[in-house]
Design a protein around this motif. Structure first.
Motif, short mmCIF file in Angstrom:
data_model
loop_
_atom_site.label_atom_id
_atom_site.label_comp_id
_atom_site.label_asym_id
_atom_site.label_seq_id
_atom_site.Cartn_x
_atom_site.Cartn_y
_atom_site.Cartn_z
N GLN A 37 0.83 -1.21 0.00
CA GLN A 37 0.00 0.00 0.00
C GLN A 37 0.87 1.26 0.00
O GLN A 37 0.58 2.23 0.70
CB GLN A 37 -0.92 0.00 1.24
CG GLN A 37 -1.79 -1.22 1.37
CD GLN A 37 -2.81 -1.34 0.25
OE1 GLN A 37 -3.28 -0.32 -0.28
NE2 GLN A 37 -3.16 -2.55 -0.14
N LYS A 39 1.38 3.62 -2.28
CA LYS A 39 0.77 4.84 -2.78
C LYS A 39 -0.23 5.41 -1.77
O LYS A 39 -0.37 6.62 -1.62
CB LYS A 39 0.07 4.57 -4.11
CG LYS A 39 1.05 4.23 -5.23
CD LYS A 39 0.31 4.05 -6.54
CE LYS A 39 1.28 3.75 -7.68
NZ LYS A 39 0.57 3.56 -8.98
N TRP A 40 -0.93 4.52 -1.07
CA TRP A 40 -1.91 5.01 -0.08
C TRP A 40 -1.22 5.74 1.06
O TRP A 40 -1.72 6.75 1.55
CB TRP A 40 -2.70 3.80 0.45
CG TRP A 40 -3.80 4.20 1.39
CD1 TRP A 40 -5.06 4.60 1.06
CD2 TRP A 40 -3.72 4.25 2.82
NE1 TRP A 40 -5.80 4.89 2.18
CE2 TRP A 40 -5.00 4.68 3.30
CE3 TRP A 40 -2.73 3.98 3.75
CZ2 TRP A 40 -5.27 4.83 4.64
CZ3 TRP A 40 -3.01 4.13 5.09
CH2 TRP A 40 -4.26 4.56 5.54
N GLU A 42 1.43 7.48 0.81
CA GLU A 42 1.93 8.77 0.35
C GLU A 42 0.92 9.88 0.60
O GLU A 42 1.28 11.04 0.77
CB GLU A 42 2.27 8.69 -1.15
CG GLU A 42 3.51 7.84 -1.44
CD GLU A 42 3.81 7.80 -2.93
OE1 GLU A 42 2.98 8.31 -3.71
OE2 GLU A 42 4.87 7.26 -3.30
N THR A 43 -0.35 9.53 0.62
CA THR A 43 -1.40 10.53 0.87
C THR A 43 -1.81 10.59 2.34
O THR A 43 -2.58 11.47 2.73
CB THR A 43 -2.64 10.21 0.02
OG1 THR A 43 -3.10 8.88 0.33
CG2 THR A 43 -2.29 10.28 -1.46
N HIS A 44 -1.34 9.68 3.15
CA HIS A 44 -1.66 9.66 4.59
C HIS A 44 -0.33 9.64 5.36
O HIS A 44 0.14 8.59 5.82
CB HIS A 44 -2.51 8.44 4.94
CG HIS A 44 -3.84 8.40 4.27
ND1 HIS A 44 -3.99 8.02 2.95
CD2 HIS A 44 -5.09 8.73 4.74
CE1 HIS A 44 -5.27 8.07 2.63
NE2 HIS A 44 -5.96 8.51 3.70
N THR A 45 0.26 10.80 5.46
CA THR A 45 1.61 10.91 6.04
C THR A 45 1.65 10.55 7.52
O THR A 45 2.62 9.96 7.99
CB THR A 45 2.15 12.34 5.85
OG1 THR A 45 1.23 13.28 6.43
CG2 THR A 45 2.33 12.66 4.37
#
Length: 301
Positions: A37, A39-40, A42-45
């Motif tokens: 996961q 890429k996921w 990357e949006t939920h630091t």
């Protein structure tokens, strides 16, 4: 009592194995999620930092645990021991494991708050050097403690004497050596003192000396031979607890009005309760000599 202790050790070992398996499962799950996961995250630091911190701490903790198991297993095989005992080497490995776990826990906290550990180390290097200078005594104690743990000079359970303090070694920490004296008081001696003071380890000789010093008036009519004979006589019930031919009565000093004596003998199997009984019996006998002196003086008057 032995059975209860064995049951407790087995239960403790099972719990440690279970905790290790749980930590391994959590670590593998985190690694798998991070890889699948990516890429996921990357949006939920925030979640990414939490998982990264957990993976660093758990990975390091698992490696430390594996290293602990390998070292302890090697130690048991080397010394042909059937089970784990609490001795200096095990104590040292446990202390090092605790220090390493603490270091990686701090690194994980830095990662959790988005701080680069390397940059943090570089930025605080000057402050760390100053702190090391201010806490050099603490660092010295830690190093001395590790040296004591991995040496065979002092061991847990040894009867030692450090300066005016004497007792049984209960624990060795990174700061001090914990002694239990004859009065069951707990005495904490800094590791630096152990290295800078003469230490008498009676347990390494597998014997213990019982020594009593006392003074008697010069006008006492009994000779040293008679005094020695009487002291030996009162100890006859404890003959099995005294090394044969080890009893001695020495004259340390002849003063103007007093004679300074020292009675000493060896105890092959140290026993605190038996030692107290023998010491008390000797003291009572010595006091009875003083009473005889007073009676003799009153008769002469």
């Amino acid at each position: 009592m032995v059975t209860d202790q064995a049951t407790y050790n087995r239960k403790k070992f099972r719990n440690q194995v279970l905790i290790f398996i749980i930590k391994l499962a959590v670590y593998l799950s985190i690694v798998y999620v991070n890889l699948t996961q990516h890429k996921w995250f990357e949006t939920h630091t925030l979640v990414a930092r939490i998982t990264n911190a957990l993976s660093i701490f758990l990975g390091a903790n698992l490696l430390i645990s594996i290293g602990w198991i390998v070292m302890i297993s090697w130690y048991l095989r080397k010394n042909r021991m059937q089970r784990l005992t609490r001795d200096n080497f095990v104590l040292g490995i446990n202390r090092i494991s605790s220090v390493l776990n603490t270091i990686f826990a701090l690194i994980s906290i830095m990662v959790l708050f988005g701080v680069n550990p390397f940059n943090m180390f570089v930025s605080v290097s000057i402050a760390a050097a100053a702190f090391a200078l201010l806490s050099k005594d603490y660092v010295t104690n830690m190093i001395n403690g590790l040296i004591i743990m991995f040496s065979d000079q002092l061991s847990l359970g040894d009867q030692i004497r450090v300066g005016e303090f004497r007792g049984k070694v209960l624990d060795i920490t990174l700061i001090n050596v914990v002694l239990q004296n004859d009065d069951d008081d707990i005495v904490l001696i800094p590791n630096s003192v152990i290295f800078s003071t003469m230490v008498l380890n009676q347990s390494k000789q597998n014997i213990k000396k019982l020594t009593i010093e006392f003074e008697l008036d010069l006008r006492h009519q009994s000779s040293p031979d008679e005094l020695e004979k009487e002291l030996k006589g009162v100890l006859r019930p404890f003959s099995t607890n005294i090394t044969e031919n080890s009893f001695s009565l020495k004259i340390l000093e002849i003063k103007k009005d007093l004679v300074h004596y020292k009675v000493q003998f060896l105890i092959p199997r140290p026993d605190k309760e038996t030692e107290r009984k023998m010491r008390r019996l000797l003291i009572n006998t010595i006091l009875s000599f003083s009473g005889r002196e007073v009676n003799a003086q009153e008769d002469s008057l």
